[in-house]
Design a protein around this motif. Sequence first.
Motif, PDB file in Angstrom:
ATOM      1  N   ARG A 258      23.004   8.820   4.510  1.00 34.46           N
ATOM      2  CA  ARG A 258      24.183   8.844   3.641  1.00 34.46           C
ATOM      3  C   ARG A 258      24.027   9.889   2.541  1.00 34.46           C
ATOM      4  O   ARG A 258      24.988  10.163   1.811  1.00 34.46           O
ATOM      5  N   CYS A 259      22.863  10.471   2.432  1.00 33.13           N
ATOM      6  CA  CYS A 259      22.657  11.546   1.464  1.00 33.13           C
ATOM      7  C   CYS A 259      23.452  12.805   1.834  1.00 33.13           C
ATOM      8  O   CYS A 259      23.677  13.662   0.980  1.00 33.13           O
ATOM      9  N   GLU A 281      28.939   5.952  -5.619  1.00 34.22           N
ATOM     10  CA  GLU A 281      29.566   5.761  -4.320  1.00 34.22           C
ATOM     11  C   GLU A 281      31.072   5.530  -4.483  1.00 34.22           C
ATOM     12  O   GLU A 281      31.509   4.724  -5.311  1.00 34.22           O
ATOM     13  N   ARG A 305      27.244   7.610  -1.441  1.00 34.50           N
ATOM     14  CA  ARG A 305      26.211   6.797  -2.071  1.00 34.50           C
ATOM     15  C   ARG A 305      26.082   7.209  -3.528  1.00 34.50           C
ATOM     16  O   ARG A 305      26.619   8.238  -3.949  1.00 34.50           O
ATOM     17  N   ASP A 306      25.365   6.408  -4.309  1.00 31.15           N
ATOM     18  CA  ASP A 306      25.010   6.786  -5.680  1.00 31.15           C
ATOM     19  C   ASP A 306      23.915   7.850  -5.632  1.00 31.15           C
ATOM     20  O   ASP A 306      23.115   7.911  -4.686  1.00 31.15           O
ATOM     21  N   GLU A 329      18.408  10.745  -4.755  1.00 35.23           N
ATOM     22  CA  GLU A 329      18.278   9.568  -5.625  1.00 35.23           C
ATOM     23  C   GLU A 329      17.063   9.752  -6.514  1.00 35.23           C
ATOM     24  O   GLU A 329      15.967  10.059  -6.032  1.00 35.23           O
TER      25      GLU A 329
END
Length: 331
Positions: A258-259, A281, A305-306, A329
């Motif tokens: 998801r990165c 996100e 994503r965050d 992240e």
Amino acid sequence: MRANPITPTIDFDRDGIQHGFLRLPYSRNDSAWGAVMIPITQFKSGEGSTALLTGGNHGDEYEGPTALLNFAARDRIDDIRGRIIIVPAMNYPAFQAGTRVSPIDSLNLNRIFPGRPNGSVTEVIADYFSHTLVPMADYVLDIHSGGKTLDFLPFAASHILDDKDQQQRCEAAASAFGAPYRLQMLEIDATGLYDTQVEAYGKVFVTTELGGGGTTSPESIRIAKRGVNNFLIHAGILDGTLQEPERDTICLDMPDFRCYLFCEHSGLVEPCVALGDPVREGEPMARIHSIERTAVPAAEYLAPRDGVVIARHVPSRVQIGDCLFVIGEIM
């Protein structure tokens, strides 16, 4: 198996400073008995570890060649213990053309390892690194940036490996490089990468992304030059003290795929975030406008994503399938 046709014009066993070429026979219309001449430099002083330093794996990435050409120009060896092998432009035909892939065979060097000794020019280069240069080395540094189609936060990276001791040694070397960011990198596809080939030999391997857009900056060159020295000092090959970055290195992770945010439209990108921005996100990252007609609603791309934006597509025109953003992240 057929021997690799590349011949070095330097003696890898001889002490001192040597400048020469990796001579790869290449018969073509304008030179029947011609060759691709890939510049190489070696510094060797007594016994010790060997470091293999490379740039130009892709021909439109310039921090590596610039930093390594600077280092190769040094005229002293009294501060070196061991051996440093420098190839400023691995894929020299691509570097000459300023293209990501080779203009000779349209191959991406960093997707065809371990290569073939009886293949095309790029495959032969990959084979020579796989079976001649990499086995000589204890430490390998491959300097990348984003080229003409990506721009990155400046980071040094290592990978998650099955051998945890090797992984820790790679992480320590990536930290020592001293980039503003250090990344535990998740590749889209590790098959055929130089990284994968080097790591399979059990070597300490560090890669980087130090900017992009097909150009350099004074800052990106400073990071690359400092990183080369730090990497060699960390390896115990170059005397000196590690030079710390201007601020503490920020450690990043890529926990899952998801990165990556990929395009499903072609058109003109209207960015909503910049490199280094935090994202949550579901927040907008970009809008893509149709360039074929007006009054077509823009396609909105949301953060999967965050995290922090660590890479973006350049220039502002995109095609279906392009990587639009990469999110890391903070660890």
